[in-house]
Motif scaffolding. Structure first.
Motif, PDB file in Angstrom:
ATOM      1  N   ALA A 169       0.837  -1.198   0.000  1.00 10.23           N
ATOM      2  CA  ALA A 169       0.000   0.000   0.000  1.00 10.23           C
ATOM      3  C   ALA A 169       0.872   1.248   0.000  1.00 10.23           C
ATOM      4  O   ALA A 169       2.071   1.188   0.329  1.00 10.23           O
ATOM      5  CB  ALA A 169      -0.900  -0.003   1.236  1.00 10.23           C
ATOM      6  N   PRO A 170       0.299   2.404  -0.356  1.00 10.72           N
ATOM      7  CA  PRO A 170       1.051   3.659  -0.222  1.00 10.72           C
ATOM      8  C   PRO A 170       1.391   3.901   1.253  1.00 10.72           C
ATOM      9  O   PRO A 170       0.649   3.483   2.143  1.00 10.72           O
ATOM     10  CB  PRO A 170       0.080   4.715  -0.750  1.00 10.72           C
ATOM     11  N   VAL A 192      -5.532  -2.771  -6.585  1.00 11.32           N
ATOM     12  CA  VAL A 192      -4.811  -3.011  -7.842  1.00 11.32           C
ATOM     13  C   VAL A 192      -4.808  -4.524  -8.048  1.00 11.32           C
ATOM     14  O   VAL A 192      -4.118  -5.264  -7.346  1.00 11.32           O
ATOM     15  CB  VAL A 192      -3.362  -2.476  -7.776  1.00 11.32           C
ATOM     16  N   HIS A 193      -5.617  -4.978  -8.992  1.00 11.49           N
ATOM     17  CA  HIS A 193      -5.863  -6.407  -9.176  1.00 11.49           C
ATOM     18  C   HIS A 193      -4.990  -6.946 -10.316  1.00 11.49           C
ATOM     19  O   HIS A 193      -4.256  -6.214 -10.959  1.00 11.49           O
ATOM     20  CB  HIS A 193      -7.347  -6.619  -9.482  1.00 11.49           C
ATOM     21  N   PHE A 194      -5.129  -8.239 -10.552  1.00  9.65           N
ATOM     22  CA  PHE A 194      -4.393  -8.897 -11.630  1.00  9.65           C
ATOM     23  C   PHE A 194      -5.316  -9.161 -12.814  1.00  9.65           C
ATOM     24  O   PHE A 194      -6.509  -9.446 -12.639  1.00  9.65           O
ATOM     25  CB  PHE A 194      -3.780 -10.204 -11.137  1.00  9.65           C
ATOM     26  N   ALA A 195      -4.761  -9.087 -14.014  1.00  8.46           N
ATOM     27  CA  ALA A 195      -5.532  -9.338 -15.230  1.00  8.46           C
ATOM     28  C   ALA A 195      -5.906 -10.816 -15.307  1.00  8.46           C
ATOM     29  O   ALA A 195      -5.227 -11.675 -14.730  1.00  8.46           O
ATOM     30  CB  ALA A 195      -4.719  -8.928 -16.452  1.00  8.46           C
ATOM     31  N   PRO A 196      -6.974 -11.135 -16.033  1.00  9.16           N
ATOM     32  CA  PRO A 196      -7.427 -12.528 -16.131  1.00  9.16           C
ATOM     33  C   PRO A 196      -6.364 -13.492 -16.658  1.00  9.16           C
ATOM     34  O   PRO A 196      -6.398 -14.678 -16.335  1.00  9.16           O
ATOM     35  CB  PRO A 196      -8.620 -12.438 -17.103  1.00  9.16           C
ATOM     36  N   ASP A 197      -5.412 -12.998 -17.473  1.00  4.53           N
ATOM     37  CA  ASP A 197      -4.400 -13.904 -18.002  1.00  4.53           C
ATOM     38  C   ASP A 197      -3.308 -14.224 -16.987  1.00  4.53           C
ATOM     39  O   ASP A 197      -2.431 -15.046 -17.242  1.00  4.53           O
ATOM     40  CB  ASP A 197      -3.775 -13.333 -19.285  1.00  4.53           C
ATOM     41  N   ALA A 226       4.291  -5.605 -11.033  1.00  2.00           N
ATOM     42  CA  ALA A 226       3.779  -4.253 -11.248  1.00  2.00           C
ATOM     43  C   ALA A 226       2.704  -3.888 -10.225  1.00  2.00           C
ATOM     44  O   ALA A 226       2.543  -2.711  -9.888  1.00  2.00           O
ATOM     45  CB  ALA A 226       3.210  -4.119 -12.660  1.00  2.00           C
ATOM     46  N   ALA A 227       1.959  -4.881  -9.725  1.00  2.00           N
ATOM     47  CA  ALA A 227       0.846  -4.596  -8.810  1.00  2.00           C
ATOM     48  C   ALA A 227       1.294  -3.845  -7.559  1.00  2.00           C
ATOM     49  O   ALA A 227       0.718  -2.795  -7.225  1.00  2.00           O
ATOM     50  CB  ALA A 227       0.121  -5.887  -8.452  1.00  2.00           C
ATOM     51  N   PRO A 228       2.313  -4.314  -6.814  1.00  2.54           N
ATOM     52  CA  PRO A 228       2.719  -3.558  -5.632  1.00  2.54           C
ATOM     53  C   PRO A 228       3.286  -2.189  -5.971  1.00  2.54           C
ATOM     54  O   PRO A 228       3.097  -1.222  -5.213  1.00  2.54           O
ATOM     55  CB  PRO A 228       3.768  -4.459  -4.976  1.00  2.54           C
ATOM     56  N   GLN A 229       3.972  -2.061  -7.094  1.00  2.00           N
ATOM     57  CA  GLN A 229       4.520  -0.763  -7.483  1.00  2.00           C
ATOM     58  C   GLN A 229       3.411   0.242  -7.776  1.00  2.00           C
ATOM     59  O   GLN A 229       3.487   1.409  -7.380  1.00  2.00           O
ATOM     60  CB  GLN A 229       5.422  -0.923  -8.714  1.00  2.00           C
ATOM     61  N   LEU A 230       2.362  -0.216  -8.460  1.00  2.00           N
ATOM     62  CA  LEU A 230       1.231   0.660  -8.766  1.00  2.00           C
ATOM     63  C   LEU A 230       0.460   1.015  -7.501  1.00  2.00           C
ATOM     64  O   LEU A 230      -0.058   2.130  -7.368  1.00  2.00           O
ATOM     65  CB  LEU A 230       0.316  -0.021  -9.783  1.00  2.00           C
ATOM     66  N   ALA A 231       0.399   0.061  -6.559  1.00  2.00           N
ATOM     67  CA  ALA A 231      -0.247   0.357  -5.281  1.00  2.00           C
ATOM     68  C   ALA A 231       0.539   1.428  -4.526  1.00  2.00           C
ATOM     69  O   ALA A 231      -0.035   2.397  -4.011  1.00  2.00           O
ATOM     70  CB  ALA A 231      -0.354  -0.912  -4.441  1.00  2.00           C
ATOM     71  N   LEU A 235      -2.463   4.185  -6.387  1.00  3.80           N
ATOM     72  CA  LEU A 235      -3.691   3.737  -7.047  1.00  3.80           C
ATOM     73  C   LEU A 235      -4.592   2.928  -6.127  1.00  3.80           C
ATOM     74  O   LEU A 235      -5.785   2.787  -6.401  1.00  3.80           O
ATOM     75  CB  LEU A 235      -3.348   2.907  -8.280  1.00  3.80           C
ATOM     76  N   GLY A 236      -4.050   2.382  -5.052  1.00  5.37           N
ATOM     77  CA  GLY A 236      -4.852   1.562  -4.144  1.00  5.37           C
ATOM     78  C   GLY A 236      -3.940   0.670  -3.332  1.00  5.37           C
ATOM     79  O   GLY A 236      -2.817   1.059  -2.991  1.00  5.37           O
ATOM     80  N   VAL A 237      -4.402  -0.536  -3.027  1.00  7.21           N
ATOM     81  CA  VAL A 237      -3.565  -1.522  -2.345  1.00  7.21           C
ATOM     82  C   VAL A 237      -3.447  -2.740  -3.256  1.00  7.21           C
ATOM     83  O   VAL A 237      -4.229  -2.900  -4.191  1.00  7.21           O
ATOM     84  CB  VAL A 237      -4.157  -1.931  -0.976  1.00  7.21           C
ATOM     85  N   ALA A 238      -2.478  -3.602  -2.981  1.00  7.02           N
ATOM     86  CA  ALA A 238      -2.299  -4.827  -3.755  1.00  7.02           C
ATOM     87  C   ALA A 238      -2.071  -5.991  -2.805  1.00  7.02           C
ATOM     88  O   ALA A 238      -1.435  -5.832  -1.762  1.00  7.02           O
ATOM     89  CB  ALA A 238      -1.121  -4.694  -4.716  1.00  7.02           C
TER      90      ALA A 238
END
Length: 302
Positions: A169-170, A192-197, A226-231, A235-238
């Protein structure tokens, strides 16, 4: 088909010019060598040796055969040496595959092998799909596949590590003020979620649904790290494996309560070859490396 022993007898006679000497070279008896040579001549359908009072000489057919016989003996010796090299991890090839999120777990072990076993050729394939990883093993395209458990019973799975699932998280996010978080704390939170693939998408949805939690997915990424970095960017939490958190991570990392762990397994065919067995042993020894700055943020590591 001519036996390797018969070819060895032919070469020994060619080199020594005598059946008696050939027997000594081969640590065998003269009748045994003569028997092998006779069998080889029957197989060839022609005479390979001409017996003379002062020894044995090759016929034209024998001279033609002895050149190929030498190559066959050398090839057999090379085959044994190649097999021994694989068994001793001094040669051969090792085909690896892993879940995309686990490249960072494999990398230190691959680096060590390049240093200690430079003659072992290593290849690596990654995938976000469990089915594709299974396919690598089914099609004999991988010797070791590193992925999260569970796996189908048709495979041999060796547990190599337990990996913690963490929250990223931030630093200024309200949830970051807590020393640990509960899965229930994610209800209604921007995720921040993961794509279906990415296989983590289905796994995380299933886990959150089982807990009765409904976060709000603000975006989805196919790249696990990328998810934790974007969090951390706000953008949100991961929710991600701890192996996805890099050294110098700019956000907060928290453990769940109760602690959330997944097993990592090395998937192999039913018959485990020596190189794969050695590599798996190294995987178990290394485990999952967690950077010190990340480890100090996790519950129980302060």
């Amino acid at each position: 088909m001519a036996s390797l022993r018969a070819l060895e007898c032919l070469v020994a006679v060619a080199d020594s010019g005598s059946v008696t000497q050939a027997a000594r070279l081969l640590h065998s008896s003269q009748p045994a060598v003569s028997h092998q040579l006779a069998a080889l001549e029957r197989e060839a359908g022609t005479m390979l040796l001409r017996r003379e009072p002062r020894g044995v000489k090759l016929t034209p057919a024998g001279r033609a055969a002895v050149a190929d016989a030498r190559r066959a003996i050398e090839a057999a010796a090379s085959a044994v040496q190649s097999a021994r090299a694989v068994g001793e991890a001094t040669g051969g090839s090792l085909r690896l595959a892993c879940a995309q999120s686990l490249v960072s777990v494999l990398a230190p072990v691959v680096r060590e092998w390049h240093h200690h076993h430079p003659k072992v050729a290593i290849t690596l394939r990654e995938s976000t799909s469990a089915e594709e990883l299974y396919g690598f093993t089914d099609a004999d395209e991988a010797d070791v596949v590193l992925m999260p458990a569970p796996v189908p019973d048709r495979f041999t799975a060796t547990v190599v590590a337990d990996e913690e699932i963490v929250l990223a998280a931030p630093m200024d996010h309200p949830i970051a003020r807590q020393p640990v978080v509960r899965v229930q704390d994610l209800d209604g939170v921007r995720l921040v979620h993961f794509a279906p693939d990415n296989g983590l998408s289905t796994w995380l949805d299933r886990s959150l649904t089982k807990a009765g939690v409904r976060p709000v997915a603000v975006m989805r990424t196919s790249v696990t790290v990328a998810a934790p970095q974007l969090a951390a960017a706000g953008l949100g939490v991961a929710v991600c494996p701890v192996s996805a958190i890099s050294v110098g991570f700019p956000g907060a990392v928290r453990s769940f309560s109760p602690r959330w762990v997944r097993q990592l397994v090395a998937v192999t065919p039913t018959t485990l070859d020596p190189l794969a067995a050695r590599f798996i042993a190294n995987l178990r020894r290394h485990g999952v490396h967690v950077p010190r700055d990340v480890r100090t943020q996790l519950a129980g590591d302060n």
